[in-house]
Design a protein around this motif. Structure first.
Motif, PDB file in Angstrom:
ATOM      1  N   TYR A   9      45.374  39.238  42.483  1.00 55.75           N
ATOM      2  CA  TYR A   9      45.567  39.308  41.030  1.00 55.75           C
ATOM      3  C   TYR A   9      46.412  40.521  40.651  1.00 55.75           C
ATOM      4  CZ  TYR A   9      44.586  39.450  36.046  1.00 55.75           C
ATOM      5  OH  TYR A   9      44.716  39.478  34.676  1.00 55.75           O
TER       6      TYR A   9
ATOM      7  N   ARG B 293      50.049  39.740  41.259  1.00 59.20           N
ATOM      8  CA  ARG B 293      50.413  38.396  40.820  1.00 59.20           C
ATOM      9  C   ARG B 293      51.867  38.274  40.386  1.00 59.20           C
ATOM     10  NH1 ARG B 293      47.439  41.083  37.182  1.00 59.20           N
ATOM     11  NH2 ARG B 293      48.063  41.153  34.969  1.00 59.20           N
ATOM     12  N   ASN B 294      52.469  39.383  39.952  1.00 66.09           N
ATOM     13  CA  ASN B 294      53.855  39.324  39.481  1.00 66.09           C
ATOM     14  C   ASN B 294      54.872  39.706  40.559  1.00 66.09           C
ATOM     15  OD1 ASN B 294      53.402  38.555  36.694  1.00 66.09           O
ATOM     16  ND2 ASN B 294      52.489  40.580  36.402  1.00 66.09           N
TER      17      ASN B 294
ATOM     18  N   LEU C 255      51.446  32.166  39.656  1.00 67.30           N
ATOM     19  CA  LEU C 255      50.951  33.061  38.600  1.00 67.30           C
ATOM     20  C   LEU C 255      49.952  32.329  37.705  1.00 67.30           C
ATOM     21  CD1 LEU C 255      51.010  35.724  37.014  1.00 67.30           C
ATOM     22  CD2 LEU C 255      53.017  34.848  35.782  1.00 67.30           C
ATOM     23  N   ASN C 256      50.273  31.081  37.347  1.00 62.59           N
ATOM     24  CA  ASN C 256      49.365  30.287  36.518  1.00 62.59           C
ATOM     25  C   ASN C 256      48.050  30.016  37.251  1.00 62.59           C
ATOM     26  OD1 ASN C 256      51.092  30.097  34.315  1.00 62.59           O
ATOM     27  ND2 ASN C 256      52.084  28.242  35.072  1.00 62.59           N
TER      28      ASN C 256
ATOM     29  N   LYS D  98      45.939  33.200  37.331  1.00 63.98           N
ATOM     30  CA  LYS D  98      45.355  33.463  36.009  1.00 63.98           C
ATOM     31  C   LYS D  98      44.186  32.526  35.720  1.00 63.98           C
ATOM     32  CE  LYS D  98      49.408  35.370  33.592  1.00 63.98           C
ATOM     33  NZ  LYS D  98      50.411  35.095  32.511  1.00 63.98           N
ATOM     34  N   ASP D  99      44.322  31.267  36.125  1.00 63.70           N
ATOM     35  CA  ASP D  99      43.242  30.305  35.899  1.00 63.70           C
ATOM     36  C   ASP D  99      41.963  30.738  36.612  1.00 63.70           C
ATOM     37  OD1 ASP D  99      44.528  28.558  34.206  1.00 63.70           O
ATOM     38  OD2 ASP D  99      45.331  27.309  35.813  1.00 63.70           O
TER      39      ASP D  99
ATOM     40  N   ALA E   1      41.197  33.699  37.505  1.00 56.81           N
ATOM     41  CA  ALA E   1      40.759  35.035  37.079  1.00 56.81           C
ATOM     42  C   ALA E   1      39.884  34.995  35.824  1.00 56.81           C
ATOM     43  CB  ALA E   1      41.974  35.921  36.827  1.00 56.81           C
ATOM     44  N   LYS E   2      39.739  33.825  35.235  1.00 57.31           N
ATOM     45  CA  LYS E   2      38.920  33.723  34.023  1.00 57.31           C
ATOM     46  C   LYS E   2      37.474  34.116  34.337  1.00 57.31           C
ATOM     47  CE  LYS E   2      41.802  30.119  31.998  1.00 57.31           C
ATOM     48  NZ  LYS E   2      41.937  28.684  31.656  1.00 57.31           N
TER      49      LYS E   2
END
Length: 509
Positions: free
Chosen positions: A87, A90-91, A139-140, A143-144, A146-147
């Motif tokens: 995470y 991630r970029n 990345l998506n 993020k999903d 990481a909720k």
């Protein structure tokens, strides 16, 4: 941090929505592996973090002691090999490559358990698109997961330890539903698995095998039916499987781990041509053997059967274009003298002649077959044909005469709930089959206990309608009442036509 943990349905929905990252980019039969592997890594990371925090409370800043404790965990994560690390990066332009390296290090660190589990997947593959598109999708995905609702730390789920296992099974079923015919290759519908598990009724200490394990959905369901002498759930069992598809084999390993079955031994091999569950020079033996083999498999290994070193085909060699009895014979030969076999088969297995007819006759004459259960049509992924469950009981061979030679036939084909894509067995449908099997009794229009002589007189044909009479007489038609009803309808129709003509005249038509 969220105040209240989400429900199972909410978890399932969030995980399914995470698949939007890949929908349209490539087929679900492929991207399912990315979702499930990523979910597994998230699970490992959250468990690792949870235990680190527990040790931190106990031992404060003594990192050396904390690390010694962590190195005794079920799975050991090397430095910078967690979801949190992913995470934080991630970029990064090379995030796909970094994830691949993390998977490699995790597998290497946990070699005995995870050897080969990640070998067929790459998050740096062009399947995910060229670099820019691939990084956007990853990345998506990150993020999903990481909720906060998808935080799988065990301390947050006390009393709901099966939430992740249920979610994994849910995703497998959704992927199977969308994969058409391919879906049936790796997943047995949950309700069918539950029915088969309750029919074979594994006991404490059982050694359980699925020789066509797929994603281990059936194997896990059977293991979770194990009970002690008082009927209470028990974790005293050992599970084994064989699976020929490498990607599916990896899913089965992860499925077992997520369900806490760390000692599960799942071999990647061809069950008929190269079985790897061997003790000494012989096939391993099991208390319970279950399977949902590929229906009527062509090119199953007929050419090698007569020379089979495990002598599985002494009762006959199945036809080369239909491997159903090859799997059945393997299952029987891997069952202990007191063991039980439950296998899902197409109806042709019940009545086809030739080599299959001779094998079927031998199995019945040896008093191995105990029950035949006809299932509704359209239960399975990728095929609408009805199937049956065969129950073989090796313990019956100890009583070669009398009622112990009887065979129970159950026609459960009419008991189901209609579904949009598939029909579904309801709890009451499952219970009806199980209670009838346990009682081993004839029920009008539903089941029949056939004697050996009856089956023999039918030339060992097991077609269920030969034994269970399901014919329903039509209600007699009252001709006079029907005539009166027709006359009444014609009168009403004439009146409506007259009214319509009046309206049309008013409108100048």
């Amino acid at each position: 941090m969220i105040k209240e943990r989400p429900t199972q349905d909410q978890i399932n929905k969030m995980l399914w929505n995470a698949c939007d990252t890949f929908r349209g980019a490539f087929d679900s039969s492929e991207y399912k592996n990315y979702i499930l592997v990523f979910m597994f890594v998230k699970y490992l990371s959250d468990v690792w973090k949870d235990h680190y925090n527990e040790y931190k409370k106990q031992y404060g800043d003594n990192e050396e002691l904390i690390n010694r404790k962590l190195n005794r965990e079920r799975f050991v994560l090397p430095k910078n090999c967690t979801f949190d690390y992913i995470y934080d990066h991630r970029n990064d332009a090379d995030i796909g490559e970094q994830i691949d390296k993390i998977l490699y290090k995790i597998e290497e660190q946990n070699f005995e358990k995870l050897d080969g589990v990640f070998r067929n997947i790459s998050f740096n593959s062009e399947k995910l698109g060229q670099t820019k598109d691939r990084n956007r999708r990853l990345l998506n995905l990150i993020k999903d997961f990481a909720k906060p609702e998808l935080d799988f730390r065990p301390s947050l789920w006390e009393g709901k330890q099966d939430v992740l296992g249920e979610a994994y099974m849910y995703l497998l079923e959704k992927f199977a539903s969308g994969a058409g015919k391919k879906g049936g290759e790796f997943f047995t519908p949950k309700e069918v698995s539950q029915l088969l598990a309750r029919l074979v009724a594994p006991k404490e200490g059982a050694r359980i095998l699925d020789p066509t394990a797929g994603s281990a959905s059936l194997l896990v369901q059977v293991a979770e039916q194990v009970t002690d002498s008082d009927g209470n759930p028990s974790r005293d069992f050992a599970v084994y499987g064989q699976e020929s598809n490498g990607d599916t084999w990896a899913l089965s390993k992860m499925n077992c781990f997520i369900h806490g079955m760390d000692a599960a031994r799942i071999e990647w091999c061809d069950t008929i041509n190269n079985p790897k569950l061997i003790e000494g020079n012989s096939l391993m033996k099991f208390d319970i053997v279950v399977a949902n083999p590929p229906f009527s498999l062509d090119k199953w290994g007929h050419e090698n059967a007569e020379a089979d070193r495990h002598r599985r085909f002494l009762r006959g060699v199945p036809p080369k274009s239909k491997g159903d009895y090859a799997f059945i014979l393997h299952m029987i030969e891997t069952t202990l003298p007191t063991g039980r076999v439950g296998v899902i088969v197409p109806h042709g297995v019940l009545f086809r002649g030739g080599a299959e007819g001779k094998i079927r006759q031998r199995l019945i004459e040896e008093n191995l077959l105990e029950a035949v259960v006809g299932l509704p049509s359209n239960l399975f992924f990728g095929t609408g044909i009805p199937a049956a469950i065969l129950i073989f009981n090796k313990a019956r061979t100890r009583t070669p005469s009398g009622v112990e030679r009887n065979i129970l036939f159950i026609d459960a084909s009419k008991d189901y709930q209609d579904g949009k894509k598939q029909n579904v067995l309801r709890e009451k449908d499952i219970e009806k089959v199980v209670s009838t099997y346990k009682a081993f009794e004839t029920k009008d229009k539903y089941s029949y206990v056939a004697t050996f002589e009856e089956v023999k007189d039918n030339d060992f044909n097991l077609n269920i309608p030969r034994y269970v009479d399901t014919f329903e007489e039509e209600e007699p038609v009252d001709i006079e009442a029907t005539k009166k009803e027709i006359a009444s309808l014609e009168t009403q129709l004439a009146k409506v036509r007259e009214e319509m003509e009046g309206y049309l005249k008013e409108l100048n038509f």
